[in-house]
Design an enzyme around this catalytic site. Structure first.
Site, PDB file in Angstrom:
ATOM      1  CB  CYS A 159      -0.948   0.014   1.201  1.00 12.73           C
ATOM      2  SG  CYS A 159      -2.312  -1.128   0.996  1.00 12.73           S
TER       3      CYS A 159
HETATM    4  N1  COA Z   1     -20.295  -9.035   7.903  1.00 10.40           N
HETATM    5  C1  COA Z   1     -20.797  -9.102   9.163  1.00 10.40           C
HETATM    6  N2  COA Z   1     -20.039  -9.300  10.233  1.00 10.40           N
HETATM    7  C2  COA Z   1     -18.722  -9.469  10.060  1.00 10.40           C
HETATM    8  C3  COA Z   1     -18.135  -9.412   8.789  1.00 10.40           C
HETATM    9  C4  COA Z   1     -18.974  -9.197   7.679  1.00 10.40           C
HETATM   10  N3  COA Z   1     -18.496  -9.124   6.434  1.00 10.40           N
HETATM   11  N4  COA Z   1     -16.802  -9.604   8.912  1.00 10.40           N
HETATM   12  C5  COA Z   1     -16.547  -9.756  10.211  1.00 10.40           C
HETATM   13  N5  COA Z   1     -17.715  -9.681  10.927  1.00 10.40           N
HETATM   14  C6  COA Z   1     -17.892  -9.845  12.365  1.00 10.40           C
HETATM   15  C7  COA Z   1     -16.803 -10.668  12.989  1.00 10.40           C
HETATM   16  O1  COA Z   1     -17.144 -12.030  12.895  1.00 10.40           O
HETATM   17  C8  COA Z   1     -16.789 -10.159  14.411  1.00 10.40           C
HETATM   18  O2  COA Z   1     -17.829 -10.803  15.113  1.00 10.40           O
HETATM   19  P1  COA Z   1     -17.621 -11.204  16.666  1.00 10.40           P
HETATM   20  O3  COA Z   1     -17.335  -9.920  17.376  1.00 10.40           O
HETATM   21  O4  COA Z   1     -18.925 -11.822  17.008  1.00 10.40           O
HETATM   22  O5  COA Z   1     -16.456 -12.139  16.661  1.00 10.40           O
HETATM   23  C9  COA Z   1     -17.175  -8.713  14.291  1.00 10.40           C
HETATM   24  O6  COA Z   1     -17.782  -8.567  12.994  1.00 10.40           O
HETATM   25  C10 COA Z   1     -16.027  -7.748  14.409  1.00 10.40           C
HETATM   26  O7  COA Z   1     -14.973  -8.166  13.546  1.00 10.40           O
HETATM   27  P2  COA Z   1     -13.611  -7.419  13.490  1.00 10.40           P
HETATM   28  O8  COA Z   1     -12.694  -8.098  12.527  1.00 10.40           O
HETATM   29  O9  COA Z   1     -13.101  -7.181  14.873  1.00 10.40           O
HETATM   30  O10 COA Z   1     -14.078  -6.021  12.842  1.00 10.40           O
HETATM   31  P3  COA Z   1     -13.377  -4.617  12.878  1.00 10.40           P
HETATM   32  O11 COA Z   1     -14.306  -3.684  13.520  1.00 10.40           O
HETATM   33  O12 COA Z   1     -11.965  -4.680  13.347  1.00 10.40           O
HETATM   34  O13 COA Z   1     -13.308  -4.252  11.318  1.00 10.40           O
HETATM   35  C11 COA Z   1     -11.777  -4.218   9.474  1.00 10.40           C
HETATM   36  C12 COA Z   1     -12.621  -5.069  10.407  1.00 10.40           C
HETATM   37  C13 COA Z   1     -10.951  -5.147   8.592  1.00 10.40           C
HETATM   38  C14 COA Z   1     -12.690  -3.378   8.598  1.00 10.40           C
HETATM   39  C15 COA Z   1     -10.861  -3.281  10.294  1.00 10.40           C
HETATM   40  O14 COA Z   1     -10.189  -4.002  11.304  1.00 10.40           O
HETATM   41  C16 COA Z   1      -9.804  -2.597   9.452  1.00 10.40           C
HETATM   42  O15 COA Z   1     -10.108  -1.856   8.538  1.00 10.40           O
HETATM   43  N6  COA Z   1      -8.521  -2.784   9.793  1.00 10.40           N
HETATM   44  C17 COA Z   1      -7.419  -2.173   9.084  1.00 10.40           C
HETATM   45  C18 COA Z   1      -7.370  -2.741   7.734  1.00 10.40           C
HETATM   46  C19 COA Z   1      -6.249  -2.198   6.934  1.00 10.40           C
HETATM   47  O16 COA Z   1      -5.919  -1.041   6.943  1.00 10.40           O
HETATM   48  N7  COA Z   1      -5.624  -3.054   6.211  1.00 10.40           N
HETATM   49  C20 COA Z   1      -4.592  -2.644   5.385  1.00 10.40           C
HETATM   50  C21 COA Z   1      -4.823  -3.247   4.091  1.00 10.40           C
HETATM   51  S1  COA Z   1      -3.651  -2.630   3.020  1.00 10.40           S
END
Ligand code: COA
Length: 376
Positions: A159
Site C-alpha cells: 500500500c
Molecule cells: N459481515 C458481518 N459481520 C462481520 C463481517 C462481515 N463481512 N466480517 C466480520 N464480521 C464480524 C466478525 O465475525 C466479528 O464478530 P464477533 O465480534 O462476534 O467475533 C465482528 O464482525 C467484528 O470483527 P472485526 O474483525 O473485529 O471487525 P473490525 O471492527 O476490526 O473491522 C476491518 C474489520 C478489517 C474493517 C478493520 O479491522 C480494518 O479496517 N482494519 C485495518 C485494515 C487495513 O488497513 N488493512 C490494510 C490493508 S492494506
C-alpha cells in the site's frame, strides 16, 4: 540537497474503471455463495465436521470500514457466486497488458495536465502492490507505449508503493539523474482479494493513478513543492499474501486462501495508527512545520476509523472532511493509489502557501509521508 535540483509534483492523473459494485450487490453475491456452500456441506455441518459459513452484512461493512462501493475491472465475474474473482482474459504478448493499459491512461492525464510531452520524461516507475507478471517490467511497457526515451522499473511496497515511488523519483531529481519521472500505480486489487472471505471481501477496489515528479526548473508554474519525504518499514505478518513464482496457486483457489490477501484487521488497525501518527508528527517537526497547521491530509484510504484517529492525533482536533478528505467510500481501499486519488480529487481548491501531506501505510508494515506546499 543540491539546490539546483529541487523535486516538485507537477501533476497527477487518475483512471477509474467504469463498473462499480455497491455493498448491497456484494453482500447479495457473498450470501448466495454462503447459502450454496452450506447446502452442499449440510451433512458435515450437521455433525460438526465443518463450520457453517456466516453471512456478510451491508451494515457491518459500512460501520467497520466506511466503504459503500468500489470500482472493479470485471464486475460480472466478481459477483458470480460460482466464480468470485475477476476473469481477465489473457492477452497475447503483442497486446497491451491490463496493468500497462490502465497505467497509461492515468499517466497520459498527468502529462496533459502538466503540459508535458512524453519525450521530455526520463523515467517511469510502476509502483503497485501486485504485478501481473515477472518481466518485462510493466513500467517498461508503459514507457514504450508513451514513447519515453529513458528507463523504467517496477517496485512493490504494497500500500505504500506510490509514496515510496515519489521519494525514489524525488531522489533521482535531487541527484541530477533524472529531471522528469512518472510514478504510475495501476492497482488491480480485485485479483488478489479473496472475495470468499467474509472478513475482507469488501475491502478493495481497482484504479490507476499517476504522479509526475519533476525538477522545479522545468515544472509548470502550477505545481506542488515537495518539502520532505520519509519512509518507514517494520516487519509484520499481519497483512500477508504468499502468492509467488515459487509458491503459487490459482488465484481463485478457495483451498489456498494464503495465496491471496489475508490480514489480522484489528491488529493492523491498532498497530499502524500510532506508528503513522508519530511518523507524521516527527517528520513535521524535522521540517519545522507545526502539524496542527497542516491545511490538508491526503491519507491512505483503508478504513475511515483509522483515518479519523490519525488525523485527530496529527491536527489535535477531529478533522473535517475538508481537512482529511475521504475517497474510500466510493473507491474502497485501492492500495497504494488511495492517498493519490484523495490528492488528485481534493487539492484543486488549495492556494499558494498551503501545506499538506500525502501519507500511505500498509503491508510490510510500510509507511510513507510526502509533505507538499502549493507553489505560486
Ligand atoms: N459481515 C458481518 N459481520 C462481520 C463481517 C462481515 N463481512 N466480517 C466480520 N464480521 C464480524 C466478525 O465475525 C466479528 O464478530 P464477533 O465480534 O462476534 O467475533 C465482528 O464482525 C467484528 O470483527 P472485526 O474483525 O473485529 O471487525 P473490525 O471492527 O476490526 O473491522 C476491518 C474489520 C478489517 C474493517 C478493520 O479491522 C480494518 O479496517 N482494519 C485495518 C485494515 C487495513 O488497513 N488493512 C490494510 C490493508 S492494506
Amino acid at each position: 540537497m543540491d539546490a539546483t535540483h529541487r523535486p516538485v509534483i507537477s501533476a497527477t492523473g487518475l483512471y477509474t474503471p467504469p463498473e462499480t459494485i455497491t455493498n448491497a450487490e456484494l453482500v447479495d453475491s457473498f450470501n448466495e455463495y454462503v447459502r450454496r456452500h452450506n447446502a452442499e456441506h449440510a451433512d458435515a455441518i450437521a455433525v460438526g465436521d465443518r463450520p457453517a459459513l456466516e453471512p456478510s452484512s451491508v451494515e457491518f461493512i459500512e460501520k467497520a470500514s466506511g466503504i459503500k462501493s468500489r470500482h472493479v475491472v470485471d464486475k460480472a465475474s466478481v459477483l458470480d457466486p460460482g466464480t468470485m474473482c475477476p476473469r481477465i482474459p489473457e492477452r497475447a504478448n503483442d497486446e497491451l497488458s491490463i496493468m500497462a493499459e490502465v497505467g497509461v491512461t492515468a499517466a497520459r492525464q498527468a502529462l496533459e495536465r502538466a503540459g508535458r510531452a512524453p519525450g521530455q520524461v526520463d523515467a517511469v516507475l510502476c509502483a503497485a502492490s501486485n504485478m501481473q507478471r515477472a518481466y518485462p517490467a510493466m513500467a517498461i511497457e508503459i514507457q514504450h507505449v508513451l514513447g519515453i526515451d529513458g528507463f523504467g522499473f517496477d517496485m512493490n511496497v504494497a500500500c505504500s508503493s506510490a509514496t515510496f515511488g515519489i521519494q525514489t523519483a524525488a531522489d533521482y531529481i535531487r541527484a541530477g539523474n533524472a529531471r522528469s519521472v512518472l510514478v504510475v500505480s495501476p492497482e488491480i486489487t480485485s485479483g488478489h482479494l479473496n472475495w470468499r472471505d467474509r472478513d475482507s471481501h469488501f475491502i478493495f477496489g481497482d484504479v490507476a493513478t499517476a504522479v509526475l515528479v519533476e525538477d522545479a526548473a522545468m515544472a509548470p508554474a502550477d505545481h506542488w513543492d515537495i518539502l520532505g519525504t520519509k519512509l518507514k518499514t517494520v516487519f509484520s505478518n499481519n497483512i500477508r499474501n504468499n502468492f509467488g513464482f515459487l509458491n503459487r496457486a490459482a488465484p481463485e483457489g478457495a483451498g489456498q486462501p494464503d495465496k491471496l490477501f489475508v490480514q489480522e484487521g484489528r491488529k493492523v488497525f491498532k498497530e499502524v495508527v500510532p506508528m503513522v501518527a508519530a511518523m507524521i508528527v516527527e517528520e513535521a517537526d524535522r521540517l519545522g512545520i507545526d502539524p496542527r497547521s497542516l491545511r490538508r491530509l491526503w491519507l491512505h484510504q483503508a478504513n475511515a476509523g483509522m483515518n479519523r484517529l490519525i488525523a485527530q492525533k496529527v491536527l489535535g482536533h477531529e478533522a473535517s472532511e475538508d481537512e482529511s478528505p475521504t475517497v474510500l467510500d466510493t473507491y474502497a481501499n485501492t492500495s497504494s493509489a488511495g492517498s493519490i486519488i484523495a490528492f488528485h480529487q481534493h487539492s484543486g481548491d488549495l492556494v499558494a502557501g498551503d501545506t499538506g501531506i500525502i501519507c500511505s501505510f500498509g503491508a510490510g508494515y510500510s509507511a510513507g509521508t510526502v509533505f507538499v506546499r502549493k507553489a505560486g
